[in-house]
Design an enzyme around this catalytic site. Structure first.
Site, short mmCIF file in Angstrom:
data_model
loop_
_atom_site.label_atom_id
_atom_site.label_comp_id
_atom_site.label_asym_id
_atom_site.label_seq_id
_atom_site.Cartn_x
_atom_site.Cartn_y
_atom_site.Cartn_z
N GLU A 42 -17.85 -10.83 57.75
CA GLU A 42 -16.74 -11.78 57.88
C GLU A 42 -15.64 -11.47 56.87
O GLU A 42 -15.79 -10.61 56.00
CB GLU A 42 -17.28 -13.21 57.70
N CYS A 51 -18.62 -8.37 64.52
CA CYS A 51 -19.99 -8.73 64.90
C CYS A 51 -20.98 -7.62 64.55
O CYS A 51 -20.63 -6.43 64.52
CB CYS A 51 -20.07 -8.95 66.41
N GLU A 53 -23.36 -6.40 66.38
CA GLU A 53 -23.60 -5.44 67.47
C GLU A 53 -22.58 -4.31 67.44
O GLU A 53 -22.91 -3.14 67.62
CB GLU A 53 -23.50 -6.14 68.84
N1 THU Z 1 -21.63 -12.94 65.59
C1 THU Z 1 -22.24 -11.72 65.72
O1 THU Z 1 -22.36 -10.97 64.75
N2 THU Z 1 -22.73 -11.38 66.93
C2 THU Z 1 -22.69 -12.17 68.04
O2 THU Z 1 -23.12 -11.77 69.11
C3 THU Z 1 -22.12 -13.52 67.95
C4 THU Z 1 -21.41 -13.84 66.69
C5 THU Z 1 -21.15 -13.34 64.26
C6 THU Z 1 -19.66 -13.33 64.08
C7 THU Z 1 -19.48 -14.35 62.98
O3 THU Z 1 -19.63 -13.71 61.71
C8 THU Z 1 -20.63 -15.32 63.13
O4 THU Z 1 -21.57 -14.65 63.99
C9 THU Z 1 -20.25 -16.64 63.74
O5 THU Z 1 -19.50 -16.49 64.89
#
Ligand code: THU
Length: 130
Positions: A42, A51, A53
């Site tokens: 973040e 994210c 993935e």
């Molecule tokens: N997030 C992911 O890393 N992967 C996902 O498939 C859904 C969301 C993360 C992004 C952010 O840091 C936190 O989860 C909340 O949205």
């Protein structure tokens, strides 16, 4: 599959999520048998967040390993985390039929689906041919 989930669970520890406190770990398995991990990262400028993935997929691709077979996603939130729309599209670029494995960190829940079923009628490179 157990190994891939374990690697995604390990990657979760390196998530940087001070704003949402929602930690996600991912692990990508390629045809070569290698595994690449990622965690969400973040930023104080929220929209720059990446994210788990996509971190894992980009690691594989930038190592020259593009034949993605499966992606495991693990969160410690107690619920299964399906990949967001952007991550689905990015995985589809390399294999629309990839196996998507979702699991909770405590191992209590697990769901395995094909990306094709999560992202029907996706935009693909075929459409760019003229
Ligand atoms: N997030 C992911 O890393 N992967 C996902 O498939 C859904 C969301 C993360 C992004 C952010 O840091 C936190 O989860 C909340 O949205």
């Amino acid at each position: 599959m157990e190994d891939l989930i374990a690697k995604a669970r390990d990657a979760l520890k390196n998530a940087y999520a001070p704003y949402s406190n929602f930690r996600v770990g991912a692990a990508v398995l390629t045809k070569s048998g290698r595994i690449y991990t990622g965690a969400n990262v973040e930023n104080a400028s929220y929209g720059l967040t990446m994210c788990a993935e996509r971190v894992a997929v980009f690691k594989a691709v930038t190592e020259g390993d593009r034949d993605i077979e499966a992606v495991a996603i693990v969160s410690d939130a107690g619920e299964l985390v399906p990949p967001c729309g952007a991550c689905r599209q990015v995985i589809a670029e390399f294999n629309p039929n990839a196996l998507i494995i979702m699991a909770t960190a405590d191992g209590s829940k697990r769901l395995v689906v094909r990306l094709r079923d999560l992202l029907p009628m996706s935009f693909s490179r075929e459409l760019l041919k003229r």
